[in-house]
Motif scaffolding. Structure first.
Motif, short mmCIF file in Angstrom:
data_model
loop_
_atom_site.label_atom_id
_atom_site.label_comp_id
_atom_site.label_asym_id
_atom_site.label_seq_id
_atom_site.Cartn_x
_atom_site.Cartn_y
_atom_site.Cartn_z
N PHE B 13 -67.57 -8.09 25.62
CA PHE B 13 -68.44 -8.76 26.58
C PHE B 13 -69.06 -7.73 27.52
CE2 PHE B 13 -65.02 -12.05 25.90
CZ PHE B 13 -65.78 -12.87 25.08
N LYS B 14 -70.31 -7.96 27.89
CA LYS B 14 -70.95 -7.09 28.90
C LYS B 14 -70.75 -7.73 30.27
CE LYS B 14 -75.62 -9.01 28.78
NZ LYS B 14 -75.90 -9.76 27.55
N ASN B 15 -70.17 -6.98 31.17
CA ASN B 15 -70.00 -7.42 32.56
C ASN B 15 -69.55 -8.88 32.69
OD1 ASN B 15 -70.18 -7.58 35.36
ND2 ASN B 15 -72.38 -7.97 35.36
N PRO B 16 -68.37 -9.20 32.21
CA PRO B 16 -67.93 -10.60 32.24
C PRO B 16 -67.66 -11.13 33.65
CG PRO B 16 -66.22 -9.20 31.26
CD PRO B 16 -67.39 -8.31 31.55
N ILE B 17 -68.14 -12.34 33.88
CA ILE B 17 -67.90 -13.06 35.15
C ILE B 17 -67.14 -14.34 34.80
CG2 ILE B 17 -69.02 -14.34 37.02
CD1 ILE B 17 -71.41 -12.39 36.66
N LEU B 18 -66.02 -14.55 35.48
CA LEU B 18 -65.19 -15.73 35.17
C LEU B 18 -65.43 -16.86 36.16
CD1 LEU B 18 -62.82 -17.15 33.66
CD2 LEU B 18 -61.25 -15.94 35.18
N VAL B 19 -65.69 -18.06 35.64
CA VAL B 19 -65.72 -19.27 36.47
C VAL B 19 -64.57 -20.17 36.03
CG1 VAL B 19 -67.00 -21.37 37.04
CG2 VAL B 19 -68.19 -19.17 36.96
N VAL B 20 -63.67 -20.48 36.96
CA VAL B 20 -62.51 -21.31 36.66
C VAL B 20 -62.79 -22.74 37.12
CG1 VAL B 20 -60.05 -21.70 37.15
CG2 VAL B 20 -60.93 -19.35 36.92
N GLY B 21 -62.86 -23.66 36.15
CA GLY B 21 -63.16 -25.06 36.48
C GLY B 21 -62.09 -25.99 35.92
N VAL B 32 -67.65 -29.15 37.19
CA VAL B 32 -68.50 -27.95 37.16
C VAL B 32 -68.27 -27.18 35.86
CG1 VAL B 32 -68.83 -25.68 38.22
CG2 VAL B 32 -68.73 -27.75 39.66
N GLY B 33 -66.99 -26.98 35.51
CA GLY B 33 -66.67 -26.23 34.30
C GLY B 33 -67.22 -26.88 33.04
N GLU B 34 -66.95 -28.18 32.89
CA GLU B 34 -67.41 -28.91 31.69
C GLU B 34 -68.93 -28.95 31.64
OE1 GLU B 34 -65.59 -30.30 29.28
OE2 GLU B 34 -63.55 -30.25 30.10
N HIS B 35 -69.57 -29.14 32.80
CA HIS B 35 -71.04 -29.21 32.82
C HIS B 35 -71.64 -27.87 32.37
CE1 HIS B 35 -74.90 -30.88 34.05
NE2 HIS B 35 -75.18 -29.68 34.54
N LEU B 36 -71.13 -26.78 32.90
CA LEU B 36 -71.66 -25.46 32.51
C LEU B 36 -71.43 -25.22 31.01
CD1 LEU B 36 -70.50 -23.21 35.51
CD2 LEU B 36 -72.85 -23.89 34.95
N LEU B 82 -70.99 -14.92 30.95
CA LEU B 82 -70.29 -15.94 31.71
C LEU B 82 -69.09 -16.42 30.91
CD1 LEU B 82 -70.18 -17.81 34.19
CD2 LEU B 82 -71.61 -19.42 32.93
N ILE B 83 -67.89 -16.28 31.50
CA ILE B 83 -66.66 -16.79 30.89
C ILE B 83 -66.27 -18.04 31.66
CG2 ILE B 83 -64.27 -16.27 30.26
CD1 ILE B 83 -65.96 -14.15 29.07
N LEU B 84 -66.05 -19.13 30.94
CA LEU B 84 -65.64 -20.38 31.59
C LEU B 84 -64.20 -20.70 31.22
CD1 LEU B 84 -68.82 -22.49 30.72
CD2 LEU B 84 -68.21 -21.60 32.99
N LEU B 85 -63.40 -21.07 32.21
CA LEU B 85 -62.05 -21.55 31.92
C LEU B 85 -61.97 -23.02 32.31
CD1 LEU B 85 -59.12 -21.20 31.07
CD2 LEU B 85 -58.59 -20.46 33.38
N LYS B 114 -64.58 -8.18 36.39
CA LYS B 114 -64.34 -7.73 37.77
C LYS B 114 -64.61 -8.80 38.80
CE LYS B 114 -64.97 -2.90 36.73
NZ LYS B 114 -65.99 -1.89 36.41
N GLN B 115 -65.31 -9.87 38.42
CA GLN B 115 -65.72 -10.88 39.41
C GLN B 115 -65.30 -12.27 38.94
OE1 GLN B 115 -67.71 -10.15 42.42
NE2 GLN B 115 -66.91 -12.18 42.90
N ILE B 116 -64.61 -12.99 39.83
CA ILE B 116 -64.12 -14.34 39.50
C ILE B 116 -64.60 -15.34 40.55
CG2 ILE B 116 -62.05 -15.79 39.19
CD1 ILE B 116 -60.51 -13.28 38.36
N TYR B 117 -65.04 -16.50 40.09
CA TYR B 117 -65.27 -17.64 40.99
C TYR B 117 -64.42 -18.82 40.52
CZ TYR B 117 -69.36 -14.81 42.10
OH TYR B 117 -70.17 -13.77 42.46
N THR B 118 -63.55 -19.30 41.39
CA THR B 118 -62.82 -20.52 41.06
C THR B 118 -63.50 -21.67 41.79
OG1 THR B 118 -61.28 -20.44 42.92
CG2 THR B 118 -60.66 -19.20 40.95
N ILE B 119 -63.45 -22.84 41.16
CA ILE B 119 -64.13 -24.00 41.75
C ILE B 119 -63.10 -25.05 42.14
CG2 ILE B 119 -65.94 -25.74 41.40
CD1 ILE B 119 -66.83 -22.75 41.07
N GLY B 120 -63.27 -25.61 43.34
CA GLY B 120 -62.35 -26.65 43.79
C GLY B 120 -63.05 -27.68 44.66
N GLY B 121 -62.29 -28.68 45.08
CA GLY B 121 -62.79 -29.65 46.05
C GLY B 121 -62.10 -29.40 47.38
N TYR B 122 -62.84 -29.59 48.47
CA TYR B 122 -62.23 -29.48 49.79
C TYR B 122 -62.17 -30.89 50.38
CZ TYR B 122 -61.06 -28.08 54.51
OH TYR B 122 -60.42 -27.94 55.73
#
Lengths: 249, 249, 249, 249
Positions: B13-21, B32-36, B82-85, B114-122
């Motif tokens: 992968f080139k420059n992988p970015i992880l989004v945890v949904g 968010v995860g399923e939609h992406l 883009l890596i989706l979990l 190197k970069q991760i975004y996790t998604i949650g509800g507040y």
């Protein structure tokens, strides 16, 4: 992360004394630990993480975050070093508590420490305790006698002590260290600054550290004001259900 | 099966970015995860199984079955991957969460990420939030500033973040990765597409990915219609207990 | 502390017989175990600690403290040594029980022991049992026949035995030792001295040990007096809720 | 006892087929497993013990006892050997279920087996199902087609399967074995002989084994009689709470 770990800076301490002030009954331990840390300007040098703590991360006001942890601070005193252990939580399971508390004692022993005081609340019914007594249990006669002379009452309690306040003392004994659990008498409060104050008065004498108690007195005054308001409000409405009140369990 | 395992195809992968949904408060992360995944046509390349997940197997419409899992998908973007979990569940115990979340971070680091975004509800009370704010916490100033510029609010929340949304960020920090948790403000909904939409708007700008939001808008419209019907129905019956409504916790 | 450990003095015992009297239904096991220890003046020689026990330490009247434990005592009899296992608690989880009970059996086998009696209560409804029967289950015909001759009833119970009383017998069988669980019939009492007395009468004959039962009779008399007072008090108030009474579960 | 263990006699089986009939929804699995064992006179050759099972021992009518277990029986058929797995319980935790179910599959693979059928109940609301359908999920097209031809319905269910009935199928797939879960449709009964009967009708055809169903029919008739009595008794008392009835959950 499969096991409890303590990350620490290698520092040399003279005659380290450990005070354990973790969350528990009446928040007595946490109040005492946080108060000593703040008043003395103690510095963090070690952090304990554990897979047995709840699976949360703390949202900091800075916009950053950190894992749930227990944290060690130190403050050089005249002839000793005061080590404070405070934290967000205690492990909810037996397996977690046995693991973590033994590691706390071994880490302190590794630092060269020989004397531990854990702080707790001693639950004494459902009424606010105006003049809380301070109870103790100890590993040895020397520790017991020294605390007795400062007004700590031994042999007047029974039952069992939950969590680190009790187990650190037991693991200290197993590791040939001296230790005592000092408990402020507390009623049905979640945060009992009066019980914490009583313990702080003892600690000041036992450890020989001068700490201002104004900030504890402020929490105490606020609690007592709220309790009076609650009492006044509840009088005309007999027979009603429990009132939701954040300071009362 | 005694330990958490990730099975994966070896891909570059080139420059992988992880989004945890993953599932959580308001199902914001999962939405968010399923939609992406669906909109981008991301492809699965890795599956995480764990003895800490609930002991169930999923019945598929095809008549086949699979173990409960968390699953990694990827989609090549212009200058990054883009890596989706996403997944069926999160582990219910502390020991499971510490184990799984550390493994997620290490796996992503192993992929060169190197970069991760996790998604949650507040969670912000019991009312439907019409215009949800997006809150964040981050590991570092760079990530925080980048998100702030896109409207994410830092330092306005307190408390603790449950599960992977928070813990992956903390383990990222421990592993010297950059990470943030991006949280959509949500009320008492089990499935809050409006909160998810607010997060998606941010993600589109931050990751630089163009995603159609029509399908999220459909869920949002359906929810709001149901809420209005519920409100109308409940008005004449004041004093009654809670109405059972599948969208509301 | 990660695993169950038994600390012990190395002593030589002639023909050791183990009686397990741990807390359980009706406190029958604990009453029998404590009574035998006290009446015979048995001496402690081993202590079992486990991270599967609850995370508490006991406050002793002396002002000292000790960890929750199970403890082994011994008393030399004419042709055998009576080993007593008593304790504060049993492990609450399956994993803890399987671990601890197997270790108990292996430790006793290591001491050269071949015969085990575990003591329990057999729950028989919600009424006080005036003349409790004594039920048994065994690993082998020899043990069963010997107990049958002393009035223990076999094959008249069904269901399952919880905790050490049952599991020690099963692990004994696995380890080729002879064992039986002897259960006093008990109703809805937390502390049923009458059931314990019935078991003690059997044990006296089976082990060939002469034990005074006056102290058990005192607890029995006290309980029966309280039950009569309760019955008298509850009669005129039909239709009311359950009365809180410390002796009744 | 720290880990799950299977003790077994080394026997040679021709083309072994495993049927898993453990306790679960409507007791369908257990009814099917026990019925096949009894009608075919299958012989025990292996026993599975686990520290993840509840900490109990079973009191046998013989006056003896045994640990909670799962047990393997075998019966030579014309061109295959039928292996039956029945037992007292399933593990209550995820960790236990992942461990035990994988061990079951590996043990069967070690015996040379290639085809597994697990039996379960499919919960379909709160009413007694007069003519229960039989649903299935499978690992592969061959197994699915074979069962479809015998009337098993695929792709008509959704959700998740709890415990061994589902997880053994998933672990079979991971181990390259063929497997299906066959579920009898069941309502709110704890013991649903009608659902079990429907599954047995399928199994007879699929495995090619001739089994008399009279004993299952007796339980079915008894249940239906009780249900009618209950219905009759409950009619005049509308508005009352649930009646306690041992056959209904």
């Amino acid at each position: 992360m499969k096991s409890t770990k303590i990350y620490y800076k290698k520092l040399k301490f003279k005659n380290p004394i450990l005070v354990v002030g973790l969350p528990g009954i009446g928040s007595v331990g946490a109040l005492v630990g946080e108060h000593l840390k703040n008043e003395l300007g103690a510095k963090r040098f070690a952090t304990l993480y554990s897979p047995h703590f709840i699976h949360q991360t703390i949202m900091l006001k800075s916009g950053y975050t950190r894992l749930i942890s227990n944290r060690f601070y130190y403050k050089e005193l005249k002839s000793s070093t005061l080590i404070l252990l405070i934290g967000d939580t205690q492990a909810p399971t037996p397996e977690g508590q046995y693991d973590i508390n033994e590691k706390i004692v071994r880490f302190f022993k590794h630092l060269g420490g020989k004397q531990i005081y854990t702080i707790g609340g001693y639950s004494a019914g459902n009424h606010y305790i105006q003049t809380p007594r301070v109870f103790g249990i100890a590993t040895d006669k020397q520790t017991k006698d020294a605390l007795s002379q400062k007004g700590v009452l031994f042999g007047q309690t029974n039952g069992a002590i939950w969590g680190s306040a009790g187990m650190v003392v037991s693991f200290a004994k197993k590791n040939k260290l001296h230790a005592a659990c000092i408990m402020g008498e507390t009623g049905a409060l979640e945060i009992d600054a009066n019980a914490a104050r009583a313990v702080l008065e003892v600690l000041k004498k036992v450890i020989g550290v001068n700490v201002n108690l104004d900030n504890i007195d402020k929490i105490k005054a606020e609690t007592e004001k709220l309790l009076k308001e609650l009492e006044a409000a509840s009088k005309p409405q007999e027979g009603q259900g429990a009132t939701s009140f954040p300071y009362i369990r």
